[in-house]
Design a protein around this motif. Sequence first.
Motif, PDB file in Angstrom:
ATOM      1  N   UNK A  42      -8.617  57.015  10.748  1.00 30.59           N
ATOM      2  CA  UNK A  42      -8.499  56.751  11.847  1.00 30.59           C
ATOM      3  C   UNK A  42      -7.559  55.624  12.241  1.00 30.59           C
ATOM      4  N   UNK A  43      -7.361  54.702  11.431  1.00 25.18           N
ATOM      5  CA  UNK A  43      -6.286  53.605  11.537  1.00 25.18           C
ATOM      6  C   UNK A  43      -4.846  54.436  11.692  1.00 25.18           C
ATOM      7  N   UNK A  44      -4.679  55.315  10.678  1.00 26.02           N
ATOM      8  CA  UNK A  44      -3.372  55.916  10.730  1.00 26.02           C
ATOM      9  C   UNK A  44      -2.912  56.851  11.922  1.00 26.02           C
ATOM     10  N   UNK A  45      -4.299  57.313  12.538  1.00 26.61           N
ATOM     11  CA  UNK A  45      -3.943  57.946  13.542  1.00 26.61           C
ATOM     12  C   UNK A  45      -3.797  57.414  14.865  1.00 26.61           C
ATOM     13  N   UNK A  46      -4.303  56.164  14.884  1.00 26.27           N
ATOM     14  CA  UNK A  46      -3.941  55.111  16.016  1.00 26.27           C
ATOM     15  C   UNK A  46      -2.760  54.794  16.098  1.00 26.27           C
ATOM     16  N   UNK A  47      -2.294  54.400  14.750  1.00 29.18           N
ATOM     17  CA  UNK A  47      -0.830  53.575  14.500  1.00 29.18           C
ATOM     18  C   UNK A  47      -0.105  54.784  14.963  1.00 29.18           C
ATOM     19  N   UNK A  48      -0.336  55.947  14.483  1.00 25.34           N
ATOM     20  CA  UNK A  48       0.674  57.395  15.068  1.00 25.34           C
ATOM     21  C   UNK A  48       0.696  57.164  16.606  1.00 25.34           C
ATOM     22  N   UNK A  49      -0.407  56.990  17.166  1.00 25.71           N
ATOM     23  CA  UNK A  49      -0.499  57.394  18.662  1.00 25.71           C
ATOM     24  C   UNK A  49       0.444  56.133  19.376  1.00 25.71           C
ATOM     25  N   UNK A  50       0.134  54.885  19.041  1.00 29.22           N
ATOM     26  CA  UNK A  50       0.431  53.652  19.758  1.00 29.22           C
ATOM     27  C   UNK A  50       1.848  52.683  19.316  1.00 29.22           C
ATOM     28  N   UNK A  51       2.167  53.127  18.140  1.00 32.85           N
ATOM     29  CA  UNK A  51       3.249  52.175  17.275  1.00 32.85           C
ATOM     30  C   UNK A  51       4.590  52.714  17.836  1.00 32.85           C
ATOM     31  N   UNK A  52       4.715  53.939  18.150  1.00 29.94           N
ATOM     32  CA  UNK A  52       5.846  54.427  18.984  1.00 29.94           C
ATOM     33  C   UNK A  52       6.081  54.286  20.206  1.00 29.94           C
ATOM     34  N   UNK A  53       5.158  53.873  21.224  1.00 32.33           N
ATOM     35  CA  UNK A  53       5.266  53.671  22.496  1.00 32.33           C
ATOM     36  C   UNK A  53       4.815  52.503  23.120  1.00 32.33           C
ATOM     37  N   UNK A  54       4.340  51.318  22.222  1.00 32.77           N
ATOM     38  CA  UNK A  54       4.274  50.017  22.686  1.00 32.77           C
ATOM     39  C   UNK A  54       4.587  49.002  21.615  1.00 32.77           C
ATOM     40  N   UNK A  55       5.102  47.780  21.995  1.00 35.63           N
ATOM     41  CA  UNK A  55       5.159  46.718  21.109  1.00 35.63           C
ATOM     42  C   UNK A  55       4.252  45.611  21.283  1.00 35.63           C
ATOM     43  N   UNK A  56       3.021  45.845  21.914  1.00 34.31           N
ATOM     44  CA  UNK A  56       2.424  45.001  22.461  1.00 34.31           C
ATOM     45  C   UNK A  56       1.286  44.474  21.394  1.00 34.31           C
ATOM     46  N   UNK A  57       0.993  45.332  20.526  1.00 30.16           N
ATOM     47  CA  UNK A  57      -0.024  45.124  19.447  1.00 30.16           C
ATOM     48  C   UNK A  57       0.199  46.067  18.358  1.00 30.16           C
TER      49      UNK A  57
END
Length: 226
Positions: free
Chosen positions: A194-209
């Motif tokens: 689940x952590x991997x999926x969250x990173x795949x969703x958000x790491x490429x679209x935001x640098x806020x967290x």
Amino acid sequence: MVKIMVVDDDEAIRELIRVYLVREGLEVLQASNGQEALKLLETTSADLVVLDIMMPLMDGWDLCRELRANYNDIPLLMVTAKSESAHKVRGFQLGTDDYVVKPFDPVELVMRVKALLKRYRIASSQTIHIGDVVIDRTTLEVRMKGQRYDLPLKEFELLYKLASYPAQIFTRAQLIEQIWGIDYEGDERTVDVHIKRLRERFDSVTNQFHIATIRGLGYRLEVKHD
């Protein structure tokens, strides 16, 4: 007034911490060991507990365990002479939120207390704001720059839990118990998936967290500051 409980068998240490916390407008309760602290909590409330490890009758390990079992919404700050990594790992596994090693700077301790209080106030909200990212528990969605992201329930709950306590380390076991429940019979590695999926969703679209892996411990959400 915000109440801070200081638990330490060294009266001089308790008084030092009390003086600096009172200067910041905080009320201080004192106990000399874990048993005394638990007895005091039966008749009064505390917004945060500062606790030592090496104490008579009931040490900090057992006190931390009891507080997490019965007062899970109270932030815990360990103050101890034990600086070995193993002791830090054990403290986080038992549920402490932060860790300061003696001899400590009283000003730094006050800053850590304030940071923990702020972190727990964030956790009590239904909406979390991280820069331009909004994590909304009422709608189970993440909003960012006009875009809406609908997540599977467990992914959302995991992100919300981590974002509610930014910079706090959660072990896989803690996340399994708090997100999937104590009766969950699956593998702890489901957290990794689940952590991997969250990173795949958000790491490429935001640098806020960013969700960071803390080797030997677990995960924490790190807020990026410009």
